[in-house]
Design an enzyme around this catalytic site. Sequence first.
Site, PDB file in Angstrom:
ATOM      1  N   HIS A  84      90.875  40.803  25.395  1.00  0.00           N
ATOM      2  CA  HIS A  84      89.624  40.014  25.077  1.00  0.00           C
ATOM      3  C   HIS A  84      89.924  38.858  24.055  1.00  0.00           C
ATOM      4  O   HIS A  84      90.500  38.902  23.104  1.00  0.00           O
ATOM      5  CB  HIS A  84      88.306  40.858  24.635  1.00  0.00           C
ATOM      6  CG  HIS A  84      87.423  40.159  24.149  1.00  0.00           C
ATOM      7  ND1 HIS A  84      86.688  39.015  24.762  1.00  0.00           N
ATOM      8  CD2 HIS A  84      86.564  40.135  22.961  1.00  0.00           C
ATOM      9  CE1 HIS A  84      85.611  38.720  24.130  1.00  0.00           C
ATOM     10  NE2 HIS A  84      85.443  39.284  23.020  1.00  0.00           N
ATOM     11  N   ASN A  93      85.617  32.204  23.058  1.00  0.00           N
ATOM     12  CA  ASN A  93      85.098  33.644  23.291  1.00  0.00           C
ATOM     13  C   ASN A  93      84.132  33.607  24.446  1.00  0.00           C
ATOM     14  O   ASN A  93      83.001  33.369  24.236  1.00  0.00           O
ATOM     15  CB  ASN A  93      84.660  34.345  22.122  1.00  0.00           C
ATOM     16  CG  ASN A  93      84.287  35.838  22.168  1.00  0.00           C
ATOM     17  OD1 ASN A  93      84.101  36.107  23.162  1.00  0.00           O
ATOM     18  ND2 ASN A  93      84.029  36.539  21.135  1.00  0.00           N
ATOM     19  N   CYS A 140      81.442  42.234  25.466  1.00  0.00           N
ATOM     20  CA  CYS A 140      82.754  41.822  25.586  1.00  0.00           C
ATOM     21  C   CYS A 140      83.689  42.888  26.254  1.00  0.00           C
ATOM     22  O   CYS A 140      84.647  42.517  26.870  1.00  0.00           O
ATOM     23  CB  CYS A 140      83.388  41.166  24.360  1.00  0.00           C
ATOM     24  SG  CYS A 140      82.398  40.209  23.469  1.00  0.00           S
TER      25      CYS A 140
HETATM   26  N1  COA Z   1      83.171  26.338   9.112  1.00  0.00           N
HETATM   27  C1  COA Z   1      83.462  26.174   7.868  1.00  0.00           C
HETATM   28  N2  COA Z   1      83.129  27.319   6.643  1.00  0.00           N
HETATM   29  C2  COA Z   1      82.869  28.353   7.306  1.00  0.00           C
HETATM   30  C3  COA Z   1      82.521  28.392   8.652  1.00  0.00           C
HETATM   31  C4  COA Z   1      82.722  27.406   9.432  1.00  0.00           C
HETATM   32  N3  COA Z   1      82.408  27.513  10.983  1.00  0.00           N
HETATM   33  N4  COA Z   1      82.006  29.756   8.750  1.00  0.00           N
HETATM   34  C5  COA Z   1      82.039  30.382   7.731  1.00  0.00           C
HETATM   35  N5  COA Z   1      82.204  29.595   6.681  1.00  0.00           N
HETATM   36  C6  COA Z   1      82.582  29.718   5.117  1.00  0.00           C
HETATM   37  C7  COA Z   1      81.443  30.817   4.593  1.00  0.00           C
HETATM   38  O1  COA Z   1      80.230  30.384   4.705  1.00  0.00           O
HETATM   39  C8  COA Z   1      82.353  31.355   3.593  1.00  0.00           C
HETATM   40  O2  COA Z   1      82.197  30.312   2.613  1.00  0.00           O
HETATM   41  P1  COA Z   1      81.887  30.794   0.908  1.00  0.00           P
HETATM   42  O3  COA Z   1      83.246  31.589   0.788  1.00  0.00           O
HETATM   43  O4  COA Z   1      81.567  29.489   0.431  1.00  0.00           O
HETATM   44  O5  COA Z   1      80.789  31.850   1.078  1.00  0.00           O
HETATM   45  C9  COA Z   1      83.724  31.026   3.899  1.00  0.00           C
HETATM   46  O6  COA Z   1      83.695  30.158   4.917  1.00  0.00           O
HETATM   47  C10 COA Z   1      84.460  32.368   4.237  1.00  0.00           C
HETATM   48  O7  COA Z   1      83.364  33.260   5.319  1.00  0.00           O
HETATM   49  P2  COA Z   1      83.773  34.355   5.932  1.00  0.00           P
HETATM   50  O8  COA Z   1      82.673  34.741   6.873  1.00  0.00           O
HETATM   51  O9  COA Z   1      84.059  35.572   4.925  1.00  0.00           O
HETATM   52  O10 COA Z   1      84.915  34.067   6.969  1.00  0.00           O
HETATM   53  P3  COA Z   1      86.159  34.940   7.569  1.00  0.00           P
HETATM   54  O11 COA Z   1      87.523  34.457   7.180  1.00  0.00           O
HETATM   55  O12 COA Z   1      85.752  36.052   7.783  1.00  0.00           O
HETATM   56  O13 COA Z   1      85.847  33.948   9.098  1.00  0.00           O
HETATM   57  C11 COA Z   1      85.268  34.663  11.097  1.00  0.00           C
HETATM   58  C12 COA Z   1      84.881  34.093   9.671  1.00  0.00           C
HETATM   59  C13 COA Z   1      83.953  34.754  12.082  1.00  0.00           C
HETATM   60  C14 COA Z   1      86.294  33.478  11.933  1.00  0.00           C
HETATM   61  C15 COA Z   1      85.917  36.023  11.196  1.00  0.00           C
HETATM   62  O14 COA Z   1      85.076  36.996  10.623  1.00  0.00           O
HETATM   63  C16 COA Z   1      86.197  36.328  12.588  1.00  0.00           C
HETATM   64  O15 COA Z   1      86.816  36.355  13.345  1.00  0.00           O
HETATM   65  N6  COA Z   1      85.481  37.760  12.773  1.00  0.00           N
HETATM   66  C17 COA Z   1      85.382  38.293  14.063  1.00  0.00           C
HETATM   67  C18 COA Z   1      84.463  37.663  14.964  1.00  0.00           C
HETATM   68  C19 COA Z   1      84.503  38.080  16.407  1.00  0.00           C
HETATM   69  O16 COA Z   1      85.625  37.995  16.973  1.00  0.00           O
HETATM   70  N7  COA Z   1      83.499  38.240  16.956  1.00  0.00           N
HETATM   71  C20 COA Z   1      83.201  38.599  18.319  1.00  0.00           C
HETATM   72  C21 COA Z   1      83.728  39.795  18.591  1.00  0.00           C
HETATM   73  S1  COA Z   1      83.507  40.345  20.470  1.00  0.00           S
END
Ligand code: COA
Length: 385
Positions: A257, A287, A113
Amino acid sequence: MKYAHIIGWGSYIPDRVLTNNDLAQIVDTSDEWIYKRTGIRERHIAAANETTATLAFEAAARALVVADLHPSQVDLIIVATSTPEYIFPSTASQVQDYLGATRAGAFDLSAACSGFVYGLDMATQAIATGSINNAIVVGAETMSRVLNWRDRGTCILFGDGAGAVVLKGSAVPGGVMASTLRSDGSGGDMLSLPAVYHNPVPTLGVEYFQNGHHKNTISMDGRQVFRFATKVMSASIKTTVAKAGLSLDEVSLIIPHQANTRIIESSAKRLKISPDRFYLNVQNVGNTSAASIPIALCDAIDDGRLHPDENVVFVGFGGGLTWAASVVKWDVSPPTISRRRREWKRARYIYARSRSKAKRWRRKVVDRFSTPPIPEARLKDADKE
Ligand code: COA
């Protein structure tokens, strides 16, 4: 010493929209969850006949129209992408052919990215040294082709699209004023996309591809990536703004980004500035990896958020891990180009495709009539063996 000025820009987003509600039909998720955690409402998905190269071509062709440059004046094409159709030919060489940019060098750049900002700096340095005068830098992705549509943690985040800028060398100070490129390979496993040869091949041959082959897809540790992103975004903005001899107050707009609104809000907090100074379009496109900054730049221009003599910061982060920022003194107003002139300019690409086809045919004909025949005596010897 020459300065690299952005004189053209263009983006292309596929027509097909995939909303959060559509995604809820595919994986266990909801519009509310996705929007709250990421700020994304919808993303666009490439059609079956579209590839990273065709998206990149559309964006580059639009950028050339704004720049009022003929493709034959382009010296270098860099395409930043993690989703090339081929390792070689590069996506950039395909774009070179589609544009009919007959005097350009072309290569792909892999920095996930952050790739667009890396490409911008590479082209800027080539212009500054006098090695080239004009360049096209493209960020283009078909992320939908490398997603695991069963993994709700990643498939909700990404979208397809392309954005491009045209850079031109000039003795007038301005344009891309400073950049910072960084990498930390120790975090490579936080966000990865294996290459084709990464898979062990159980049996060779057609069968493998029919039965055994599984598509390589993105894997990610969302929480760790989130923490990394907020830290490096604010730090690289500060470093690069200082390198350009400016203070943050002198920056009118930050085009980050477009990964997640929460990452951008956290970065604004760390920098002690209002989130309004960051441009956001993640809600409509998701993204788009290397394409996200140039697409956001085009949208910011359309929204009237950029004016001549303002300073703008581009900042990216992603797999590698990589991160990068550039400070650009914006010194152009969008030109007014009539529809007729735009259409006339597009006609040259029909000519470029025909010329490319003609070249392929000519090669075939030359090959057919110029292959030296194998002497009969040698054929007989081979039969004996
Ligand atoms: N819909 C519903 N629930 C979801 C889900 C979705 N799409 N994805 C994950 N969950 C659930 C998980 O299973 C977890 O459930 P649990 O508590 O029962 O185990 C809960 O939501 C929390 O998951 P978690 O992964 O800790 O969520 P989070 O708050 O970290 O959010 C992201 C997840 C991916 C949105 C976040 O981590 C993020 O934005 N990270 C950066 C990613 C990014 O930008 N990547 C590209 C970089 S170039």
